[in-house]
Enzyme design. Structure first.
Site, PDB file in Angstrom:
ATOM      1  N   VAL A  23      39.796  32.311  60.569  1.00 57.96           N
ATOM      2  CA  VAL A  23      40.196  33.028  59.652  1.00 57.96           C
ATOM      3  C   VAL A  23      39.959  34.430  59.983  1.00 57.96           C
ATOM      4  CG1 VAL A  23      40.518  34.009  57.187  1.00 57.96           C
ATOM      5  CG2 VAL A  23      40.317  31.673  57.493  1.00 57.96           C
ATOM      6  N   CYS A  24      38.724  34.698  60.446  1.00 59.69           N
ATOM      7  CA  CYS A  24      38.344  36.062  60.857  1.00 59.69           C
ATOM      8  C   CYS A  24      38.884  36.517  62.169  1.00 59.69           C
ATOM      9  CB  CYS A  24      36.658  36.107  61.125  1.00 59.69           C
ATOM     10  SG  CYS A  24      35.745  35.632  59.869  1.00 59.69           S
ATOM     11  N   ALA A  25      39.008  35.553  63.023  1.00 52.61           N
ATOM     12  CA  ALA A  25      39.743  35.724  64.314  1.00 52.61           C
ATOM     13  C   ALA A  25      41.348  36.124  63.931  1.00 52.61           C
ATOM     14  CB  ALA A  25      39.803  34.643  65.344  1.00 52.61           C
TER      15      ALA A  25
END
Length: 166
Positions: free
Chosen positions: A59-61
């Site tokens: 999700v961060c990526a």
């Protein structure tokens, strides 16, 4: 303390996000070349702070990729993607993903998490930053903020971009 969640379990942060209408706290982050990224150096530009736990999660990526895509079409705006990742990890990710429209920066030498109320104090990611987006105007005033209610979900990109148009 702000409340978010990790996989539906409540997580508290060290404080509260800077409120809309207030001056954002000054910051100094570390870029992928070990140089400083400062709030002072961004004065006169609008700033989108995409804040997340670690670029090594899906999700961060995805948020870095999405903001990189959006940043290409934003005038007088710098998107800063900030996490507790080391600058080397951020640099490796950005190089592998051809991320060129955002500034990837680490909070590892700063009090950013405490100053912005985003360091998680409990839960499995304690010590890392919660997922949030903060938009600043050209003077460093907060025009939008969001602490994402569930850390495992992406932020509201549309609302953040709309805040730049107000």
């Amino acid at each position: 303390m702000a409340i978010t969640a990790f996989k539906e379990s409540p997580v508290q942060t060290i404080g509260e996000l800077p409120a809309v209408g207030t001056q954002a706290p000054a910051f100094t982050l570390t870029d992928t070349n070990l140089g400083d990224v400062t709030s002072e150096s961004l004065t006169g530009r609008r700033v989108v702070l995409n804040i997340f736990p670690s670029v090594d999660t899906g999700v961060c990526a995805a948020s870095v990729r999405k903001f990189n895509e959006l940043a290409a079409g934003l005038e007088n705006t710098t998107v800063v993607c900030a996490s507790a990742d080391l600058p080397f990890a951020l640099g490796r990710f950005c190089g592998a993903e051809n991320i060129e429209n955002v500034v990837a920066a680490s909070v590892f030498r700063s009090e950013f998490g405490a100053d912005y109320g985003l360091t998680q104090v409990d839960g499995p990611l304690a010590g890392l930053l919660a997922r949030a987006v903060i938009v600043l105007d050209e003077t460093g005033k907060v025009v939008y903020n969001q602490i994402v209610p569930e850390i495992t979900t992406e932020p509201d990109y549309d609302a953040a971009i709309a805040a730049l148009k107000s």
